[in-house]
Design an enzyme around this catalytic site. Structure first.
Site, mmCIF file in Angstrom:
data_model
loop_
_atom_site.group_PDB
_atom_site.id
_atom_site.type_symbol
_atom_site.label_atom_id
_atom_site.label_comp_id
_atom_site.label_asym_id
_atom_site.label_seq_id
_atom_site.Cartn_x
_atom_site.Cartn_y
_atom_site.Cartn_z
ATOM 1 N N GLY A 149 0.826 -1.202 0.000
ATOM 2 C CA GLY A 149 0.000 0.000 0.000
ATOM 3 C C GLY A 149 0.861 1.254 0.000
ATOM 4 N N CYS A 150 0.215 2.373 -0.271
ATOM 5 C CA CYS A 150 0.945 3.639 -0.376
ATOM 6 C C CYS A 150 1.460 4.087 0.991
ATOM 7 C CB CYS A 150 0.058 4.703 -1.006
ATOM 8 S SG CYS A 150 -1.566 4.881 -0.232
ATOM 9 N N TYR A 151 0.571 4.168 1.966
ATOM 10 C CA TYR A 151 1.010 4.565 3.304
ATOM 11 C C TYR A 151 2.020 3.580 3.864
ATOM 12 C CZ TYR A 151 -2.777 8.029 3.942
ATOM 13 O OH TYR A 151 -3.614 9.115 3.858
ATOM 14 N N THR A 152 1.812 2.299 3.567
ATOM 15 C CA THR A 152 2.681 1.284 4.155
ATOM 16 C C THR A 152 4.084 1.373 3.587
ATOM 17 O OG1 THR A 152 1.886 -0.302 2.534
ATOM 18 C CG2 THR A 152 0.789 -0.279 4.640
ATOM 19 N N CYS A 154 5.631 3.946 2.504
ATOM 20 C CA CYS A 154 6.278 5.126 3.077
ATOM 21 C C CYS A 154 6.630 4.887 4.547
ATOM 22 C CB CYS A 154 5.333 6.308 2.912
ATOM 23 S SG CYS A 154 6.073 7.895 3.240
#
Lengths: 346, 346, 346, 346
Positions: A149-152, A154
């Site tokens: 995922g995107c947040y993950t 980062c």
């Protein structure tokens, strides 16, 4: 040339993928599928792609596509990939799934956070978590790659060296993150309308955002202990970008130089990680790139480290990392077709 | 207290109306209807209105509502009001229609621009065009008030004195206008998503925008000749505001002082028109107000006047003017409950 | 490799130029000068350029730079280039001036619109107007290339075929344009602050914007008659992009097919012009590119054509065209190092 | 009528104050001073205030102003008020200082965080911290009121009941906040330019933002122990609004109902605090108001509370609270002239 297909090509992540793959020197796009736009050309939906990708969007048919393509990218709502992927397809085709279905190795964790059944639990053990900087070797040989995922992406990239080098009190980890609106996807929702997002800032998914168990799984894995952490996302009125502000108490005796060493040890030779030291990142400086900017400050008053990660949510947080995974898997050169620097200095 | 009802209360214009009427000292809101949110409270949809308007949204029933209310505001897609309004309803209740159905006095013009049948042509002759500054007297006695469109309010107010005083070559009129995204309404459309509007500028409705015949009708009416003009709208990545930049060739011998005189003659005592002279308007300075800022420059090189009008599209361009119409019709004091100045200087 | 220098490297146009030249395969940047940041590295000012351009910014010294470089780009406030450039410098070095000083062939026109003296009138006759699509041959041999303004590039490209093919009543031309805020440059002005631009729309420079005589000069030149036209710029709350909406009355008998033919005749083989026909352009689809999107509609009601041009003001409107000029002048391949398509479909 | 003066009237906080005071029914503005615009009228700088406040801006002269006004608002850079205020002035005039000089009761704390000398330490003991909800009684009788900072108002209001009721492990408090760009003021800085803020998100002032000791002082004061906490601000590309996301570990046995009780006990009758429970705030819903929206969630997995506060940084975070302080001090009715609800539901 590697023949590729994209299923879910007209969402924001899918379209970004089409863009990157259209410019990739070692790839031919053979197949694009879309739920909403079957029969239209990709460039009808994204006019700026005219001449670059004029393929007609087809019905989503994984089975059929797996005969034409060596790799299929899935950009689908959660719960759909787990219904469509099977061992037969994987026997002839690499799947890089941009959705969540194969990220969590424990199916019950998936089912409790996503409130839905998992339809191909038997494949979970063969899937690899496609965070390139951490799992490069496994990715190189796997046929089922779960793009993070995107947040993950980062959050894990920002915290992994600190956790992995045992510098933190892991029970104290708090990740306070913020994303641009492309993170909400291209679906027709009131909440994503211009006038509902513009000139405002809010948190969402507090205590229950689905990227939480993914971050916990990966950080826990690094130290072989169960880490439970806090993750809070926010919505920023801008198109692209994620900033993760990560807090943790330092273990006794840990100082600034330990932090710096850890980052350099882990990332000094990574093409897509820039270590900024104490110079704070801004999302605009990674926009349009596959780069993750990382910075940190130690606060002696509070004995905490505050570490920052910044990525473009659609590139390193989705389509770019998917291409990076493909590059690793097909030995195309990890950085091929992926921008490391912004298109302009502004 | 005047009992009022709003049909179509949860769109942007409707909600702005609810806000204004909630604060209006001479009004009681008796009835709110919404197509999409029947059974919910208004403040569930607009949480900032909690405590100010917690009425439950009802089914749209004009007949029934007309017994409870002295005035009904309609904020409906075009074509719907002309089906619902009838002489019986008008016999006991004033209708202020924010839609287009009763604005054009010629039904065939309506049908050709809107590509739909008009279902109550017999009412057109009794309807008044609710541009307060021009039709105050007729409004005071009419039971069917057609509230003007947003672009049209801004364009007509800007051009009326110049046309009305015969200063312009009317065949040369070009209106180049731009609006914030609330102008597109609150419906779930891809084109209205944050990421589709943000960081871009475009024209739309070129040569065929439906506000064109409305502007032509009103300017023609002022001089009893047929005016055909150019109108081009654009979309600006901001929430609110319309700027109309209006061009026309000056008639021989017309000078700056004639322009200025015309504006002062027509508007010197208007509460909601500010004449800025050659100081150019900015939409932010009318945001949240019922004011129309007007400015002008004469270009001696080209013998043209360039006149500018700026309004808040949801206030003077919709809900504010609707309240102003109600104030006139019910003799409540024309400015009652309507802000003339921005809520803050920023 | 061509050795290049940039004077005024840290403004928005200058920095965009540094970015493009850093990625240009046939160029070495030898010299960067900046009024405000002497002694700092370029990447201190633009951190996203770290590793791409770490040159130290020098004092502005055209004389000295002309010995090191084959071409010097000037990105200076108007009035400064005309003091610094001279025949001696031009004898050994190509000057591509992004400012206004050598664009107007008539010094008195320059002096009356810019309210300043011109300090090297004797060079005007040897300068070429660097609008690549129109003056390619002269550019190839000139040592003093006046890079056009941003609005002018967009306006002239949009109107040139229609004027050049005698399709328009040239006395009726009105250009209504809008630009993102990078157009105002990187200087510390209240008017350019975020909170002064955001959520607003305004016109500026009405009747007296300095790009007016430049457009008039070039369109007049095409038909060997004096054209006087109307040009009105507006400010849009976005970073980049210009849209020019151009109006003109058609000459008798001119129809849609004549318009279309003219555009195809002039631009069919241009790499950086996309003819969209009646599909309206949006500035986001040219962001980050050297492309000019052109579209048009004929309004039979008014007998007018409305033609639209869209560019990225910092690329085709400044730095990109400057590189295109260099490419032509040094025979490097006109499209080398210049993006024709947006970096992503969003 | 209370005669008031504002020193530093043309900055964003000062201008917001002029706006609010211009509409305040019990106040006459007698004096406006500005460093940059002496001799100009206020409405020259803020044209939307024409007719509302056309006073001429004077030289900053506190001495003189203190004879004309019963209350003087100071909106000055830090370090300036401590030079200008003295006991003589305070003997005839109430000072409400929007700056930082009198907020910290310990001068050495001030000097170490602000890196500047404090020039009137002797006044600190007589100053009151003007957070209205906490210090109403002292404010009512003080002549030197230190209006709190924007982040501090939001953070303290959000955390005070939880700290004050001893529900938190105070060593674990982390405040992660974000502000719109008006927070940076109206000075001409590159960092505040539209194109430098737009389409980006960043942290700043990490570990050393000056609002930190202010929050610590006030929360410590509530429990008579020294609290050291983490505060990290971020910049959001919007004009107005602050959201504070506050994290803390709960003390053993503390549950959701304790949190809720604490908030209701402290704030149930506050006019400018809205308790949203678990419904998350958005800054747009407090824009233009003096209201602080507060919400909270308990995370049983982590045993933390996440509490949210949202304010308009220029109103409750600056000018609005200053007026509220004046209302208390002069017994004008605490809510007089202060909006509690947004100007429109959008």
């Amino acid at each position: 040339m590697v023949n590729v297909g994209i299923i879910g090509a007209t969402g924001y992540a899918g379209a970004q993928l089409v863009y990157l793959l259209s410019h990739h020197p070692a790839v031919s796009i053979m197949y694009l599928a879309s739920h909403s736009y079957v029969g239209k050309r990709f460039s009808d939906i994204y006019p700026s792609m005219k001449g670059l990708c004029d393929l007609t969007l087809e019905e989503e048919n994984l089975e059929e596509a797996s005969y034409k393509c060596s790799v299929l990218f899935l950009a689908l709502p959660h719960g759909m990939a787990s219904k469509k992927v099977n061992a037969d397809i994987l026997s002839r085709c690499v799947i890089i799934d941009l959705g969540a279905d194969y990220r969590l190795s424990d199916a019950s964790t998936y089912e409790s956070w996503y409130k839905t059944e998992h339809f191909s639990k038997e494949l979970l053990s063969s899937s690899v978590y496609g965070l390139c900087e951490l799992y490069r070797e496994k990715i190189a040989t796997s046929n089922l790659i779960a793009n993070p995922g995107c947040y993950t992406t980062c959050s894990i990239l920002t915290l992994a060296p600190l956790v992995g080098e045992h510098l933190l009190d892991t029970s104290s980890i708090i990740i306070d993150a913020a994303s641009g609106v492309t993170g909400a996807g291209r679906s027709e929702k009131i909440d994503s309308l211009f006038c509902e997002c513009n000139e405002s800032f809010k948190a969402y998914g507090v205590t229950n955002h689905r990227h939480t168990p993914e971050i916990e799984q990966e950080l826990s894995h690094l130290v072989q202990e169960t880490i439970v952490l806090q993750f809070t996302p926010h919505l920023v009125p801008m198109n692209r970008g994620i900033l993760a502000t990560c807090y943790a108490n330092l273990k006794d005796g840990v100082g600034e130089e330990d932090i710096e060493s850890a980052y350099h040890k882990w990332y000094a030779s990574e093409a897509f990680i820039r270590l900024l030291g104490s110079k704070l990142p801004e999302t605009r400086f990674v926009k349009g790139t596959n780069t993750c900017d990382i910075a940190w400050k130690v606060d002696k008053r509070t004995n905490r480290v505050i570490a920052f990660g910044a990525i473009d949510n659609l590139i390193k947080g989705a389509a770019g990392q998917a291409v990076q995974n493909m590059n690793i898997r097909f030995n195309l050169g990890e950085t091929t077709g992926l921008p490391a620097n912004v298109e302009s200095p502004l």
